[in-house]
Design a protein around this motif. Sequence first.
Motif, PDB file in Angstrom:
ATOM      1  N   UNK A 228      45.333  51.048  -1.185  1.00  0.00           N
ATOM      2  CA  UNK A 228      46.637  51.761  -1.457  1.00  0.00           C
ATOM      3  C   UNK A 228      47.263  51.973  -0.148  1.00  0.00           C
ATOM      4  N   UNK A 229      48.531  52.136   0.066  1.00  0.00           N
ATOM      5  CA  UNK A 229      49.319  52.102   1.019  1.00  0.00           C
ATOM      6  C   UNK A 229      48.868  51.185   2.188  1.00  0.00           C
ATOM      7  N   UNK A 230      49.093  50.038   1.842  1.00  0.00           N
ATOM      8  CA  UNK A 230      48.891  48.794   2.660  1.00  0.00           C
ATOM      9  C   UNK A 230      47.508  48.737   3.293  1.00  0.00           C
ATOM     10  N   UNK A 231      46.401  49.524   2.559  1.00  0.00           N
ATOM     11  CA  UNK A 231      45.084  49.227   2.688  1.00  0.00           C
ATOM     12  C   UNK A 231      44.613  50.407   3.565  1.00  0.00           C
ATOM     13  N   UNK A 232      45.594  51.377   3.917  1.00  0.00           N
ATOM     14  CA  UNK A 232      45.195  52.557   4.637  1.00  0.00           C
ATOM     15  C   UNK A 232      44.708  53.685   4.007  1.00  0.00           C
ATOM     16  N   UNK A 233      44.710  53.466   2.676  1.00  0.00           N
ATOM     17  CA  UNK A 233      44.075  54.415   1.726  1.00  0.00           C
ATOM     18  C   UNK A 233      43.545  53.728   0.664  1.00  0.00           C
ATOM     19  N   UNK A 234      42.767  54.513  -0.302  1.00  0.00           N
ATOM     20  CA  UNK A 234      42.159  54.092  -1.349  1.00  0.00           C
ATOM     21  C   UNK A 234      42.217  54.672  -2.707  1.00  0.00           C
ATOM     22  N   UNK A 235      42.461  53.820  -3.738  1.00  0.00           N
ATOM     23  CA  UNK A 235      42.568  54.603  -4.878  1.00  0.00           C
ATOM     24  C   UNK A 235      41.237  54.402  -5.636  1.00  0.00           C
TER      25      UNK A 235
END
Length: 153
Positions: free
Chosen positions: A100-107
């Motif tokens: 998520x968020x261009x790979x800076x976060x994770x769902x």
Amino acid sequence: MSRFEVTTLVPAPPPVVFDASLSVDVHTSSMGHTAERAVAGVTSGRLALGDQVTWRARHFGLTWHLTSTISACTPPEYFVDEQVTGPFRRWHHTHTFEPAHDGAATLMTDVVDFAAPLPPLGTLAEILVLKRYLTRLILLRNAHIQDVTRLDR
């Protein structure tokens, strides 16, 4: 049989969240209120495909033992833990990790399918108590994972 799903946004990339989710030590520290400990099998470090761990914890005033195995694992997208022996007729927990968020976060999504023993009383317990209780445990674990994977720590 009952099912519930919990989705959590974690502000860390999927490989970091995946590794934290497979960590025996992170899991143990997230469940301090239940005195949960790994007592057999893999008792520290990171679990991998085929690994088994036996957990001991106090729930509802009783000490329980549950042995689970990592039955499927595709890093860093997915893994499944399933009960081998323990208090449930069925325990199947699917963990998925999407960028998520261009790979800076994770769902991070947890899907738990479970069945209590002794139907029909167990089925009633699933509906009245267990589903809500287990959802709360997953939410606590996920909040802990959010905390231990924070990049700004």
